[in-house]
Design an enzyme around this catalytic site. Structure first.
Site, PDB file in Angstrom:
ATOM      1  N   LYS A 211       0.961  -1.044   0.203  1.00  0.00           N
ATOM      2  CA  LYS A 211       0.011  -0.093  -0.038  1.00  0.00           C
ATOM      3  C   LYS A 211       1.028   1.362  -0.136  1.00  0.00           C
ATOM      4  O   LYS A 211       1.503   1.575   0.961  1.00  0.00           O
ATOM      5  CB  LYS A 211      -0.958   0.016   1.155  1.00  0.00           C
ATOM      6  CG  LYS A 211      -1.403   1.147   1.630  1.00  0.00           C
ATOM      7  CD  LYS A 211      -2.355   2.122   0.712  1.00  0.00           C
ATOM      8  CE  LYS A 211      -2.747   3.164   0.894  1.00  0.00           C
ATOM      9  NZ  LYS A 211      -2.103   4.226   0.356  1.00  0.00           N
ATOM     10  N   GLY A 264       5.238   5.646   8.943  1.00  0.00           N
ATOM     11  CA  GLY A 264       4.219   6.696   8.612  1.00  0.00           C
ATOM     12  C   GLY A 264       3.955   7.115  10.042  1.00  0.00           C
ATOM     13  O   GLY A 264       4.823   6.969  10.985  1.00  0.00           O
ATOM     14  N   SER A 265       2.749   7.775  10.175  1.00  0.00           N
ATOM     15  CA  SER A 265       2.402   8.604  11.462  1.00  0.00           C
ATOM     16  C   SER A 265       2.162   7.574  12.473  1.00  0.00           C
ATOM     17  O   SER A 265       1.660   6.437  12.081  1.00  0.00           O
ATOM     18  CB  SER A 265       1.259   9.496  11.286  1.00  0.00           C
ATOM     19  OG  SER A 265       0.164   8.845  10.635  1.00  0.00           O
ATOM     20  N   GLU A 292       7.613   1.868  12.147  1.00  0.00           N
ATOM     21  CA  GLU A 292       8.453   3.077  12.417  1.00  0.00           C
ATOM     22  C   GLU A 292       7.465   4.417  12.214  1.00  0.00           C
ATOM     23  O   GLU A 292       7.050   4.414  11.298  1.00  0.00           O
ATOM     24  CB  GLU A 292       9.715   3.032  11.613  1.00  0.00           C
ATOM     25  CG  GLU A 292      10.726   2.097  11.842  1.00  0.00           C
ATOM     26  CD  GLU A 292      11.077   1.940  13.126  1.00  0.00           C
ATOM     27  OE1 GLU A 292      11.216   2.993  13.994  1.00  0.00           O
ATOM     28  OE2 GLU A 292      11.480   0.782  13.628  1.00  0.00           O
ATOM     29  N   CYS A 326      11.761  11.908   8.844  1.00  0.00           N
ATOM     30  CA  CYS A 326      11.223  11.384  10.298  1.00  0.00           C
ATOM     31  C   CYS A 326      12.411  11.705  11.364  1.00  0.00           C
ATOM     32  O   CYS A 326      12.051  12.112  12.454  1.00  0.00           O
ATOM     33  CB  CYS A 326      10.941  10.086  10.289  1.00  0.00           C
ATOM     34  SG  CYS A 326      12.257   9.034   9.557  1.00  0.00           S
ATOM     35  N   GLU A 424       4.498  16.744  16.593  1.00  0.00           N
ATOM     36  CA  GLU A 424       5.243  16.585  15.347  1.00  0.00           C
ATOM     37  C   GLU A 424       4.397  17.625  14.258  1.00  0.00           C
ATOM     38  O   GLU A 424       3.168  17.411  13.942  1.00  0.00           O
ATOM     39  CB  GLU A 424       5.253  15.226  14.965  1.00  0.00           C
ATOM     40  CG  GLU A 424       6.197  14.922  13.697  1.00  0.00           C
ATOM     41  CD  GLU A 424       6.246  13.593  13.058  1.00  0.00           C
ATOM     42  OE1 GLU A 424       5.019  12.851  12.888  1.00  0.00           O
ATOM     43  OE2 GLU A 424       7.179  13.244  12.835  1.00  0.00           O
TER      44      GLU A 424
HETATM   45  P1  NAD Z   1       0.802   8.614   7.192  1.00  0.00           P
HETATM   46  O1  NAD Z   1       0.442   7.708   8.689  1.00  0.00           O
HETATM   47  O2  NAD Z   1      -0.226   9.528   6.762  1.00  0.00           O
HETATM   48  O3  NAD Z   1       0.520   7.469   5.771  1.00  0.00           O
HETATM   49  C1  NAD Z   1       1.385   6.270   5.824  1.00  0.00           C
HETATM   50  C2  NAD Z   1       0.826   5.409   5.083  1.00  0.00           C
HETATM   51  O4  NAD Z   1      -0.448   4.857   5.705  1.00  0.00           O
HETATM   52  C3  NAD Z   1       0.343   5.781   3.784  1.00  0.00           C
HETATM   53  O5  NAD Z   1       0.585   4.793   2.748  1.00  0.00           O
HETATM   54  C4  NAD Z   1      -1.149   6.211   3.824  1.00  0.00           C
HETATM   55  O6  NAD Z   1      -1.877   5.835   2.787  1.00  0.00           O
HETATM   56  C5  NAD Z   1      -1.449   4.850   4.736  1.00  0.00           C
HETATM   57  N1  NAD Z   1      -2.709   4.861   5.578  1.00  0.00           N
HETATM   58  C6  NAD Z   1      -3.348   5.961   5.993  1.00  0.00           C
HETATM   59  N2  NAD Z   1      -4.370   5.493   6.653  1.00  0.00           N
HETATM   60  C7  NAD Z   1      -4.403   4.284   6.707  1.00  0.00           C
HETATM   61  C8  NAD Z   1      -5.245   3.175   7.314  1.00  0.00           C
HETATM   62  N3  NAD Z   1      -6.292   3.396   7.758  1.00  0.00           N
HETATM   63  N4  NAD Z   1      -5.080   1.984   6.955  1.00  0.00           N
HETATM   64  C9  NAD Z   1      -3.948   1.589   6.163  1.00  0.00           C
HETATM   65  N5  NAD Z   1      -2.958   2.505   5.581  1.00  0.00           N
HETATM   66  C10 NAD Z   1      -3.207   3.652   5.978  1.00  0.00           C
HETATM   67  O7  NAD Z   1       2.197   9.346   7.269  1.00  0.00           O
HETATM   68  P2  NAD Z   1       2.999   9.910   5.795  1.00  0.00           P
HETATM   69  O8  NAD Z   1       2.420  11.271   5.899  1.00  0.00           O
HETATM   70  O9  NAD Z   1       3.239   9.124   4.500  1.00  0.00           O
HETATM   71  O10 NAD Z   1       4.332  10.083   6.644  1.00  0.00           O
HETATM   72  C11 NAD Z   1       4.755  10.640   7.353  1.00  0.00           C
HETATM   73  C12 NAD Z   1       4.882  10.218   8.844  1.00  0.00           C
HETATM   74  O11 NAD Z   1       5.954   9.108   8.844  1.00  0.00           O
HETATM   75  C13 NAD Z   1       5.498  10.956   9.985  1.00  0.00           C
HETATM   76  O12 NAD Z   1       5.048  10.963  11.110  1.00  0.00           O
HETATM   77  C14 NAD Z   1       6.945  10.651   9.918  1.00  0.00           C
HETATM   78  O13 NAD Z   1       7.616  10.985  11.181  1.00  0.00           O
HETATM   79  C15 NAD Z   1       6.951   9.345   9.807  1.00  0.00           C
HETATM   80  N6  NAD Z   1       8.079   8.432   9.192  1.00  0.00           N
HETATM   81  C16 NAD Z   1       8.733   7.763  10.278  1.00  0.00           C
HETATM   82  C17 NAD Z   1       9.903   7.105   9.891  1.00  0.00           C
HETATM   83  C18 NAD Z   1      10.684   6.389  10.846  1.00  0.00           C
HETATM   84  O14 NAD Z   1      11.443   5.534  10.239  1.00  0.00           O
HETATM   85  N7  NAD Z   1      10.535   6.382  12.152  1.00  0.00           N
HETATM   86  C19 NAD Z   1      10.305   7.229   8.499  1.00  0.00           C
HETATM   87  C20 NAD Z   1       9.598   8.186   7.436  1.00  0.00           C
HETATM   88  C21 NAD Z   1       8.620   8.771   7.978  1.00  0.00           C
END
Ligand code: NAD
Length: 538
Positions: A211, A264-265, A292, A326, A424
């Protein structure tokens, strides 16, 4: 069968190419950027190695010029997710039984293709779609290649880890893939992570549903095509653009969910974890949950620090990729005695850094990823302008008329719990709490307890013993901790990456530790001559 223990050597990291003005490399990149700017790519789902077009269409725009559509994509529905699960389960047995060196060779070939003939194509797609300048894009691409190459070497080291032999018996550890498919949910900000969340489970014999993030579809689609060109069999990775909740809910509801590999978040990961909990009675096996997530990464400055080195680190870590790593620094603790010089150094660098679109290579701070992100960051800046506890000491401008531009912004606060010290924002905004030089211990306690996250952090100081003490006191604040360096820029093979607390499960991407999460080990004991006399044996 995983019957060969010959390992691949630990690779050299892919050298970062210098796209300096006037070079042939830059000319080729510019030509590719122009070519891709003129087209609207149609992105299908890829299930069981075949393109699927659902006709439910969404569009991808360029964040630096949001009227410019660069791709149209087909959205997956529940039915498509079920098809993808069936394909992943169908491919699972053969892929899991394929000699691991053959699996590794496919990853290594993908790495060669990306480092070679597709370098400019993928760089241009990351630049256009994910709003990176060429330097940021190139380090993302090199990291992508590093993950592929290192995973092959790490896998070999894992398969070689076997119990000690003993007379009359053979003991074997069989590193089986998980019994089910892995759902890889990937972020917008690093194509390297997007690839790796699939390919580390795949290296260990698993199959995935991918995804991708809607703002990374273009580069992710090209990367998926490279996997197939490298020889990845049908159904091993199934590419599913579409709405997160639709895909997430359908995948999590399957009894065959073997694991989730997420970046992601924190809120999205929390939601997925809760859904898994709600479904726990239905699964064949306990799904592995690896995530992560967010960060509120810090620089802690000791009074013995070099002010110019601090200013440089704060500038690079807070404003590189517009603060959307991140690991980006978003809060700093600075002693009063150094603050004037540190701020002067940051302002000087902000004055030198151009803000603008990715087509002009002089611009080093580009647009943030989308309107929702822009609105959130702009609202926080406007909040500061009206607040009593915080003031903007550099930047503060934002403009979304053409692209989603937020200018590098520094906030000074007298309140260590000020909103922007805790939440954040994921943009080019640094908040600084200036502390009394005599209140070091109290300020360390604040740093320790202010944010729920624990991703990256750093200490600056020339007093090495003081730095050691700070490192010890901030032990659980960061999974990646730096002494006299910025909070960003972890390199595969050198600094395995990940954090704990609200920042994730800390399963260290870019190391063997991550790959171990994607196997379920069977211990096999063979007795060469079984005993027949029971006496003295029970
Ligand atoms: P996000 O959580 O908005 O999205 C991440 C993914 O989750 C996307 O593919 C999105 O479509 C999917 N998603 C959203 N809702 C969902 C659901 N209900 N079910 C399944 N999938 C769903 O995050 P983003 O905006 O893409 O990335 C930014 C965030 O990622 C920031 O908080 C950042 O700190 C974090 N991040 C962390 C690391 C790490 O290694 N810790 C690395 C990169 C980014």
């Amino acid at each position: 069968m995983n019957n060969s223990i010959a390992t691949f050597p630990v690779p050299q990291n892919e050298p970062v190419k210098n796209y300096a003005p006037g070079t042939q490399a830059l000319k080729e990149l510019d030509a590719e950027l122009k070519r891709q700017s003129k087209q609207i790519v149609e992105i299908p789902l890829i299930i069981d190695g075949r393109e699927v077009k659902t006709g439910d269409i969404g569009k991808v725009v360029e964040p630096n010029d949001h009227k410019h559509v660069i791709a149209k994509y087909h959205k997956a529905g529940e039915k498509d997710v079920k098809m993808a699960i069936a394909a992943a389960m169908k491919a699972h047995e053969a892929w899991g039984e394929t000699d691991w060196r053959v699996r590794a060779s496919i990853l290594l070939k993908a790495g060669e293709l990306i480092a070679g003939k597709y370098r400019e194509k993928i760089n241009a797609s990351i630049m256009l779609g994910q709003s990176k300048d060429i330097f940021q894009s190139e380090i993302d691409l090199c990291e992508l290649v590093d993950f592929l190459r290192y995973n092959a070497a790490f896998a070999g080291q894992i398969y070689a880890m076997q119990p000690k032999p003993d007379a009359g018996m053979i003991n074997t550890l069989e590193y089986r893939p998980l019994e089910g498919f892995v759902l890889a949910v990937t972020p917008f900000n690093f194509s390297s992570i997007d690839s790796n969340l699939n390919m580390s489970p795949v290296m260990m014999g698993n199959t995935t549903l991918w995804k991708p993030s809607s703002t990374a579809y273009l580069s992710n689609y090209y990367i998926m095509q490279v996997f197939m060109e490298a020889g990845l069999p049908a159904g091993v990775v199934n590419f599913l653009p579409g709405k997160g909740s639709v895909i997430g809910n359908a995948a999590v509801a399957s009894k065959d969910l073997g694991g989730i590999h997420f970046t992601g978040s924190s809120s999205t990961f929390n939601g997925l974890w809760k859904s898994v909990g709600m479904n726990i009675d239905h699964y064949k096996t306990f799904p592995r949950l690896v995530g992560e997530t967010g960060g509120k990464d810090f620089i802690f400055v000791h009074k013995s620090a070099d002010a110019d080195a601090v200013a440089n680190a704060a500038f690079c870590a807070s404003f590189g990729y517009a603060g959307q790593k991140c690991s980006a620094c978003s809060r700093m603790y600075c002693p009063k005695s150094l603050w004037d010089s540190v701020l002067k150094g940051i302002k000087k660098r902000i004055g030198e850094a151009k803000v603008g679109g990715i087509m002009d290579h002089n611009n080093v701070v580009n647009a943030v990823i989308d309107e929702a992100s822009f609105d959130k960051i702009a609202a926080a800046i406007e909040f500061v302008k009206k607040s009593k506890d915080g003031k903007i000491v550099a930047g503060g401008k934002h403009d979304k008329s053409v692209g989603y531009f937020i200018y590098p912004t520094v906030i000074e606060t007298s309140n260590p719990h000020f909103k922007t010290m805790e939440e954040e924002l994921f943009g080019p905004v640094l908040t600084v709490y200036v502390y009394d030089d005599n209140k070091l211990d109290k300020t360390l306690e604040l740093c320790e307890s202010t944010s729920p996250y624990g991703l990256t952090g750093s200490v600056f100081g020339n007093d090495r013993l003081a730095c050691e003490d700070i490192c010890r006191k901030l032990r659980y604040c960061a999974g990646n901790f730096y002494i006299n360096d910025k909070t960003t820029g972890a390199v595969v093979g050198y600094q395995p990456f990940g954090g704990s607390r609200a920042s994730g499960t800390n399963d260290k991407a870019g190391s063997m530790l991550n790959l171990l999460r994607w196997v379920t080990v069977r211990a096999i004991k063979e007795v060469l001559v079984p005993p027949t006399n029971w006496k003295g044996t029970i």
